[in-house]
Design a protein around this motif. Structure first.
Motif, short mmCIF file in Angstrom:
data_model
loop_
_atom_site.label_atom_id
_atom_site.label_comp_id
_atom_site.label_asym_id
_atom_site.label_seq_id
_atom_site.Cartn_x
_atom_site.Cartn_y
_atom_site.Cartn_z
N GLY A 1 3.67 6.39 5.53
CA GLY A 1 3.24 7.06 4.31
C GLY A 1 3.88 8.41 4.06
O GLY A 1 4.55 8.97 4.93
N VAL B 1 -6.26 11.84 -1.35
CA VAL B 1 -6.35 10.44 -0.90
C VAL B 1 -6.49 10.40 0.62
O VAL B 1 -7.32 9.66 1.16
CB VAL B 1 -5.11 9.63 -1.36
CG1 VAL B 1 -5.05 8.28 -0.67
CG2 VAL B 1 -5.13 9.45 -2.87
N GLY B 2 -5.70 11.20 1.33
CA GLY B 2 -5.80 11.25 2.79
C GLY B 2 -7.18 11.68 3.26
O GLY B 2 -7.75 11.10 4.19
N TYR C 1 0.96 4.49 -2.48
CA TYR C 1 0.87 5.89 -2.06
C TYR C 1 2.04 6.71 -2.57
O TYR C 1 1.86 7.82 -3.06
CB TYR C 1 0.79 6.01 -0.53
CG TYR C 1 -0.48 5.45 0.07
CD1 TYR C 1 -1.71 5.61 -0.55
CD2 TYR C 1 -0.45 4.75 1.26
CE1 TYR C 1 -2.87 5.10 0.01
CE2 TYR C 1 -1.60 4.24 1.84
CZ TYR C 1 -2.80 4.42 1.20
OH TYR C 1 -3.94 3.91 1.76
N ALA D 1 0.83 -1.20 0.00
CA ALA D 1 0.00 0.00 0.00
C ALA D 1 0.87 1.26 0.00
O ALA D 1 0.58 2.22 -0.71
CB ALA D 1 -0.93 0.00 1.21
N MET D 2 1.95 1.24 0.78
CA MET D 2 2.83 2.41 0.83
C MET D 2 3.51 2.64 -0.52
O MET D 2 3.70 3.79 -0.94
CB MET D 2 3.87 2.28 1.94
CG MET D 2 3.28 2.38 3.33
SD MET D 2 2.32 3.90 3.55
CE MET D 2 1.00 3.28 4.57
N MET E 1 -2.25 13.33 -3.36
CA MET E 1 -1.99 12.58 -2.13
C MET E 1 -2.81 13.15 -0.97
O MET E 1 -3.33 12.40 -0.16
CB MET E 1 -0.50 12.64 -1.80
CG MET E 1 -0.05 11.60 -0.83
SD MET E 1 0.04 9.93 -1.52
CE MET E 1 -1.61 9.34 -1.32
N ILE F 1 1.68 7.31 -6.32
CA ILE F 1 0.70 8.36 -6.60
C ILE F 1 1.33 9.73 -6.32
O ILE F 1 1.21 10.65 -7.13
CB ILE F 1 -0.58 8.17 -5.74
CG1 ILE F 1 -1.34 6.92 -6.23
CG2 ILE F 1 -1.48 9.41 -5.79
CD1 ILE F 1 -2.47 6.49 -5.32
N TYR F 2 2.02 9.84 -5.22
CA TYR F 2 2.66 11.10 -4.85
C TYR F 2 3.70 11.52 -5.90
O TYR F 2 3.72 12.65 -6.35
CB TYR F 2 3.30 10.95 -3.47
CG TYR F 2 4.01 12.17 -2.94
CD1 TYR F 2 3.48 13.45 -3.10
CD2 TYR F 2 5.20 12.05 -2.25
CE1 TYR F 2 4.12 14.56 -2.59
CE2 TYR F 2 5.84 13.16 -1.73
CZ TYR F 2 5.30 14.41 -1.91
OH TYR F 2 5.94 15.51 -1.39
N MET G 1 -9.61 8.89 2.79
CA MET G 1 -9.44 7.84 3.80
C MET G 1 -10.31 8.13 5.03
O MET G 1 -10.91 7.22 5.60
CB MET G 1 -7.98 7.71 4.21
CG MET G 1 -7.10 7.14 3.13
SD MET G 1 -5.37 7.22 3.56
CE MET G 1 -5.22 5.76 4.57
N LEU H 1 -0.06 12.67 2.52
CA LEU H 1 -1.14 11.77 2.93
C LEU H 1 -1.58 12.15 4.34
O LEU H 1 -2.78 12.23 4.62
CB LEU H 1 -0.66 10.31 2.87
CG LEU H 1 -1.67 9.27 3.34
CD1 LEU H 1 -2.84 9.17 2.38
CD2 LEU H 1 -0.97 7.91 3.47
#
Length: 148
Positions: A108, A50-51, A35, A31-32, A47, A38-39, A54, A112
């Motif tokens: 992360g 996304v946070g 992330y 998952a990291m 990003m 994406i960043y 979440m 995020l």
């Protein structure tokens, strides 16, 4: 995320998945990687989005109904939603009624975490809170101090 959605889908496809299943547990390191991809490929704004997302979807412990309880409960919520031997921590101390210092030693990227903080503030009815910039600075400091 708007036009970035197609890029996010490409990042997911490159990682071997068509979509994220919200009921499934994923390896935290995998998952990291997503992330950070994406960043790196889409940027800070994606990003942060996304946070924020979440916070809209992740389960939280009961009784977190204002900005202070949400920010104080971030570590408990993180542990409810992430599984691994060393996932880091999130600590929160209130400096006064309008500011807090958050220290993140999580895995992360910093944006995020900023999105998560902004999502907590939005969820509690506050638009922006002075903790965001300070949390970002502490996140970077904690990340530099942490050995990977």
């Amino acid at each position: 995320m708007g036009h970035s959605e197609a890029l996010v889908q490409k990042v997911l496809r490159d990682a071997g998945v068509d979509r994220i299943d919200p009921t499934r547990w994923y390896d935290i390191n995998w998952a990291m990687e997503i992330y950070f991809a994406i960043y790196e490929k889409i940027g800070r704004g994606a990003m942060i989005a996304v946070g924020k997302k979440m916070i809209e979807t992740a389960p939280f412990p009961p009784g977190l109904d204002d900005v202070k309880s949400l920010l104080m409960g971030l570590d408990a919520a993180y542990r409810m939603n992430a599984r691994a031997a060393d996932i880091g921590t999130i600590t929160c101390e209130f400096d006064d009624d309008n500011s807090a210092t958050l220290v993140w030693t999580t895995l992360g990227p910093c944006p995020l975490n900023i999105g998560i903080i902004e999502g907590c503030c939005s969820a509690s009815g506050r638009r922006r809170w002075s903790s965001t910039a300070r949390a970002a600075a502490w996140t970077r400091a904690a990340r530099r101090a942490r050995t990977w």
